[in-house]
Design a protein around this motif. Structure first.
Motif, PDB file in Angstrom:
ATOM      1  N   SER A 244       0.661  -0.925  -0.028  1.00 22.21           N
ATOM      2  CA  SER A 244       0.117   0.351  -0.176  1.00 22.21           C
ATOM      3  C   SER A 244       0.715   1.560   0.179  1.00 22.21           C
ATOM      4  O   SER A 244       0.608   2.126  -0.551  1.00 22.21           O
ATOM      5  N   SER A 245       1.525   1.228   0.850  1.00 24.26           N
ATOM      6  CA  SER A 245       3.110   1.741   0.718  1.00 24.26           C
ATOM      7  C   SER A 245       3.393   2.603  -0.196  1.00 24.26           C
ATOM      8  O   SER A 245       3.629   4.180  -1.393  1.00 24.26           O
ATOM      9  N   MET A 246       3.789   1.050  -1.275  1.00 22.17           N
ATOM     10  CA  MET A 246       4.745   1.576  -2.696  1.00 22.17           C
ATOM     11  C   MET A 246       3.282   2.306  -3.772  1.00 22.17           C
ATOM     12  O   MET A 246       3.507   3.048  -4.363  1.00 22.17           O
ATOM     13  N   ALA A 247       1.872   1.395  -3.702  1.00 21.13           N
ATOM     14  CA  ALA A 247       0.694   1.975  -4.218  1.00 21.13           C
ATOM     15  C   ALA A 247       0.842   3.814  -4.129  1.00 21.13           C
ATOM     16  O   ALA A 247       0.839   4.063  -4.953  1.00 21.13           O
TER      17      ALA A 247
ATOM     18  N   GLY B 254       1.154   7.578  -6.991  1.00 21.56           N
ATOM     19  CA  GLY B 254       0.107   8.073  -6.323  1.00 21.56           C
ATOM     20  C   GLY B 254      -1.391   7.176  -7.069  1.00 21.56           C
ATOM     21  O   GLY B 254      -2.370   8.037  -8.014  1.00 21.56           O
ATOM     22  N   ILE B 255      -1.726   5.731  -6.874  1.00 19.10           N
ATOM     23  CA  ILE B 255      -3.142   4.904  -6.921  1.00 19.10           C
ATOM     24  C   ILE B 255      -3.941   5.504  -6.063  1.00 19.10           C
ATOM     25  O   ILE B 255      -3.861   5.555  -4.978  1.00 19.10           O
ATOM     26  N   SER B 256      -4.970   5.461  -6.874  1.00 26.90           N
ATOM     27  CA  SER B 256      -6.060   5.867  -5.678  1.00 26.90           C
ATOM     28  C   SER B 256      -6.513   4.793  -4.952  1.00 26.90           C
ATOM     29  O   SER B 256      -6.271   3.917  -5.121  1.00 26.90           O
ATOM     30  N   SER B 257      -7.214   5.410  -3.695  1.00 20.48           N
ATOM     31  CA  SER B 257      -8.075   4.336  -2.928  1.00 20.48           C
ATOM     32  C   SER B 257      -8.940   3.347  -2.826  1.00 20.48           C
ATOM     33  O   SER B 257      -8.284   2.103  -2.185  1.00 20.48           O
TER      34      SER B 257
ATOM     35  N   PHE C 217      -9.582  -8.373 -15.664  1.00 24.76           N
ATOM     36  CA  PHE C 217     -10.237  -6.970 -14.429  1.00 24.76           C
ATOM     37  C   PHE C 217      -9.388  -6.025 -13.870  1.00 24.76           C
ATOM     38  O   PHE C 217      -9.158  -5.120 -13.381  1.00 24.76           O
ATOM     39  N   MET C 218      -7.315  -6.929 -14.156  1.00 23.35           N
ATOM     40  CA  MET C 218      -6.760  -5.294 -14.143  1.00 23.35           C
ATOM     41  C   MET C 218      -7.004  -4.767 -14.322  1.00 23.35           C
ATOM     42  O   MET C 218      -6.147  -3.918 -14.231  1.00 23.35           O
ATOM     43  N   TYR C 219      -7.634  -5.255 -15.950  1.00 19.54           N
ATOM     44  CA  TYR C 219      -7.186  -4.099 -17.371  1.00 19.54           C
ATOM     45  C   TYR C 219      -8.046  -2.766 -17.049  1.00 19.54           C
ATOM     46  O   TYR C 219      -8.157  -1.512 -16.972  1.00 19.54           O
ATOM     47  N   TYR C 220      -9.549  -3.398 -16.672  1.00 21.43           N
ATOM     48  CA  TYR C 220     -10.572  -2.675 -16.264  1.00 21.43           C
ATOM     49  C   TYR C 220     -10.003  -1.269 -14.575  1.00 21.43           C
ATOM     50  O   TYR C 220     -10.579   0.178 -14.783  1.00 21.43           O
ATOM     51  N   THR C 221      -9.252  -2.099 -13.722  1.00 26.40           N
ATOM     52  CA  THR C 221      -9.161  -1.755 -12.212  1.00 26.40           C
ATOM     53  C   THR C 221      -8.384  -0.146 -13.161  1.00 26.40           C
ATOM     54  O   THR C 221      -7.837   1.087 -12.322  1.00 26.40           O
ATOM     55  N   TYR C 222      -6.771  -0.508 -13.850  1.00 23.48           N
ATOM     56  CA  TYR C 222      -5.938   0.001 -14.836  1.00 23.48           C
ATOM     57  C   TYR C 222      -7.141   1.774 -15.222  1.00 23.48           C
ATOM     58  O   TYR C 222      -6.669   2.487 -14.954  1.00 23.48           O
ATOM     59  N   GLY C 223      -8.205   1.267 -15.783  1.00 17.17           N
ATOM     60  CA  GLY C 223      -8.458   2.266 -16.084  1.00 17.17           C
ATOM     61  C   GLY C 223      -9.795   3.080 -15.164  1.00 17.17           C
ATOM     62  O   GLY C 223      -9.491   4.382 -15.498  1.00 17.17           O
ATOM     63  N   ILE C 224      -9.802   2.481 -14.145  1.00 16.99           N
ATOM     64  CA  ILE C 224     -11.082   3.716 -13.104  1.00 16.99           C
ATOM     65  C   ILE C 224      -9.816   4.465 -12.356  1.00 16.99           C
ATOM     66  O   ILE C 224     -10.001   5.290 -11.993  1.00 16.99           O
ATOM     67  N   SER C 225      -8.459   3.990 -12.488  1.00  9.75           N
ATOM     68  CA  SER C 225      -7.110   4.346 -11.553  1.00  9.75           C
ATOM     69  C   SER C 225      -7.189   5.895 -12.448  1.00  9.75           C
ATOM     70  O   SER C 225      -6.549   6.602 -11.389  1.00  9.75           O
ATOM     71  N   LYS C 226      -6.920   6.301 -13.613  1.00 11.04           N
ATOM     72  CA  LYS C 226      -7.846   7.521 -14.511  1.00 11.04           C
ATOM     73  C   LYS C 226      -8.010   8.037 -14.423  1.00 11.04           C
ATOM     74  O   LYS C 226      -8.521   9.909 -14.049  1.00 11.04           O
ATOM     75  N   VAL C 227      -9.421   8.039 -13.491  1.00  6.59           N
ATOM     76  CA  VAL C 227     -10.789   8.547 -12.887  1.00  6.59           C
ATOM     77  C   VAL C 227     -10.772   9.083 -11.513  1.00  6.59           C
ATOM     78  O   VAL C 227     -11.366   9.922 -11.074  1.00  6.59           O
TER      79      VAL C 227
ATOM     80  N   SER D 209      -4.998   8.322  -3.279  1.00  7.08           N
ATOM     81  CA  SER D 209      -5.080   7.314  -1.790  1.00  7.08           C
ATOM     82  C   SER D 209      -5.318   8.650  -0.765  1.00  7.08           C
ATOM     83  O   SER D 209      -4.621   9.497  -0.275  1.00  7.08           O
ATOM     84  N   GLU D 210      -5.743   8.058   0.278  1.00  6.61           N
ATOM     85  CA  GLU D 210      -6.086   8.454   0.868  1.00  6.61           C
ATOM     86  C   GLU D 210      -5.775   8.058   2.475  1.00  6.61           C
ATOM     87  O   GLU D 210      -6.131   6.220   2.188  1.00  6.61           O
ATOM     88  N   GLY D 211      -5.634   8.267   3.554  1.00  7.11           N
ATOM     89  CA  GLY D 211      -5.104   6.872   4.792  1.00  7.11           C
ATOM     90  C   GLY D 211      -4.532   5.718   4.650  1.00  7.11           C
ATOM     91  O   GLY D 211      -4.414   4.987   5.587  1.00  7.11           O
ATOM     92  N   VAL D 212      -3.391   6.595   4.053  1.00 11.97           N
ATOM     93  CA  VAL D 212      -2.319   4.996   3.717  1.00 11.97           C
ATOM     94  C   VAL D 212      -0.922   5.608   4.449  1.00 11.97           C
ATOM     95  O   VAL D 212      -0.608   6.285   3.824  1.00 11.97           O
TER      96      VAL D 212
END
Length: 318
Positions: free
Chosen positions: A27-30, A34-37, A149-159, A163-166
Motif C-alpha cells: 500500500s505504501s508503494m502504491a 499515486g494510485i487511488s484509494s 479485471f486488472m485492465y478494468y482496474t487500471y482504467g478506473i485508476s485514471k478517474v 489515495s488517502e489514509g495509507v
C-alpha cells in the motif's frame, strides 16, 4: 491432536502477520506511485489479503489435497461477504460506489459462477467428460479473466482521486517488509496445510469441511483486520474494495494459478457450498437497492452474520 492444533494456530498467526506486512508495504508503494484509494483496495490490498489463500492453495495443490484447496476458496469468499462485510456494516453503514455496485460485485458473481460451471464437467458435458475437475485449461481461462479485471482496474485508476489514509514507508523499509511478509506467508501457509490435514484425518473430518471453516476463516482474518481499520478511518471504499476484490482475486488468480499448476479434481459434495456462495453474492447485489441505495446498513450486516453462522452450523452437521 493437541500439537497439530497448536501448530495450526501458530501457522495462522504467522500467516496473518505476513499478510499485514505485505499489505502495509504494498500500500505504501502504491501511494508513492499515486494510485487511488479504491484501486489500492481492489488490487494491492486485495492481493495482499488474498495471499494467504494463494499460499495455502499452492501448497495444497502440490500435496494433492484439492478438497482443502477448493474448500478454502469457497469458504473464504463466503466469509468475505457474510462475515467481513457483515461485521463492517454493523460497525458503520458502508456506502458503496456505483462502480462497485454495477461492475465489481457482478464480476465477483461471475467468478463464483464459473467455479460451479467449470467444476461440474459431467453435468455440462455428459458423456464427453470422464471426471469433474477444474483443469489446466480452466485455470488459464480464469487467469485471462484476471487480466481483464486488472485492465478494468487500471482504467478506473485514471478517474479516481488520490489515495488517502495509507501509511507510507521509505523504499528500503517497504521492500524489507514485503520480503518479510512473503516469508511469513510461506511458513504460515505450510504449517496450516500440514496440520489441517493431520487434524482432519485424526478427527475423521473431510478436508473440504476443514478448508471451508477453520482454514477459510483463518485466511480471511487479514481481510477482517483491513476492513475494520479502513472503516475506523472512514475509508469505506477501501473496505468494500478489499472484500469484493479479494473474492475476485481468490477465484481468478488463486484458483487460476492453482489449477494451472495442478488440475483440481472437483468433489460434487462442495456444489452446495458453491451455489450458496453464488446466492449470497446475488443477495449482496440486491441489498444495493434496498432501503438506502448503494448502502450496506447495520441490519443487513447483522443478517449477513446470522446467515453465515447458520450455514456453517449446517455444513458441520452435514
Amino acid at each position: 491432536m493437541l500439537l497439530p492444533i497448536i501448530l495450526l494456530i501458530i501457522g495462522l498467526v504467522i500467516l496473518i502477520a505476513g499478510a499485514e506486512y505485505m499489505v502495509r508495504s504494498a500500500s505504501s508503494m502504491a501511494k508513492k506511485l499515486g494510485i487511488s484509494s479504491i484501486v489500492i483496495g481492489l488490487t494491492v490490498v486485495a492481493f495482499g489479503t488474498s495471499a494467504p489463500e494463494l499460499v495455502v492453495n499452492l501448497i495444497s495443490s502440490v500435496k494433492g489435497t484439492t478438497d482443502l484447496a477448493i474448500g478454502n476458496i469457497v469458504g473464504s469468499n463466503m466469509a468475505n461477504i457474510l462475515l467481513i462485510l457483515g461485521i463492517g456494516a454493523v460497525i458503520k453503514t458502508l456506502k458503496v460506489k456505483e462502480g462497485t455496485t454495477f461492475r465489481e460485485i457482478p464480476f465477483a458473481l461471475l467468478a463464483i459462477a464459473l467455479v460451479a460451471i467449470m467444476g461440474n464437467d459431467l453435468f455440462f458435458e455428459g458423456s464427453g467428460a470422464t471426471v469433474n475437475a477444474i483443469s489446466r485449461i480452466d485455470g488459464i481461462i480464469l487467469l485471462c479473466f484476471f487480466v481483464i479485471f486488472m485492465y478494468y482496474t487500471y482504467g478506473i485508476s485514471k478517474v479516481e482521486g488520490e489515495s488517502e489514509g495509507v501509511e507510507t514507508y521509505k523504499w528500503p523499509a517497504a521492500i524489507g517488509m514485503l520480503l518479510l511478509g512473503l516469508a511469513g506467508l510461506i511458513l504460515g501457509g505450510k504449517l496450516i496445510v500440514d496440520n489441517a490435514i493431520i487434524i482432519a484425518t485424526m478427527a475423521g473430518l473431510s478436508q473440504a469441511l476443514i478448508g471451508l471453516t477453520v482454514v477459510a476463516v483463518g485466511t480471511s482474518l487479514p481481510e477482517l483486520a483491513t476492513t475494520i481499520v479502513a472503516i475506523r478511518k472512514g475509508h469505506t471504499d477501501l473496505a468494500i474494495g478489499n472484500a469484493v476484490g479479494s473474492n475476485i482475486f481468490n477465484v481468478f488468480l488463486v484458483l487460476g494459478v492453482s489449477a494451472t499448476i495442478q488440475p483440481l479434481p472437483f468433489n460434487v459434495d462442495i456444489n452446495t457450498d458453491v451455489l450458496f456462495t453464488t446466492a449470497i453474492t446475488v443477495l449482496l447485489f440486491i441489498f444495493m437497492f434496498i432501503d438506502s441505495k448503494h448502502n450496506i446498513n447495520r441490519w443487513q450486516g447483522a443478517m449477513f452474520i446470522l446467515i453465515y453462522f447458520t450455514y456453517i452450523s449446517f455444513a458441520i452437521f452435514r
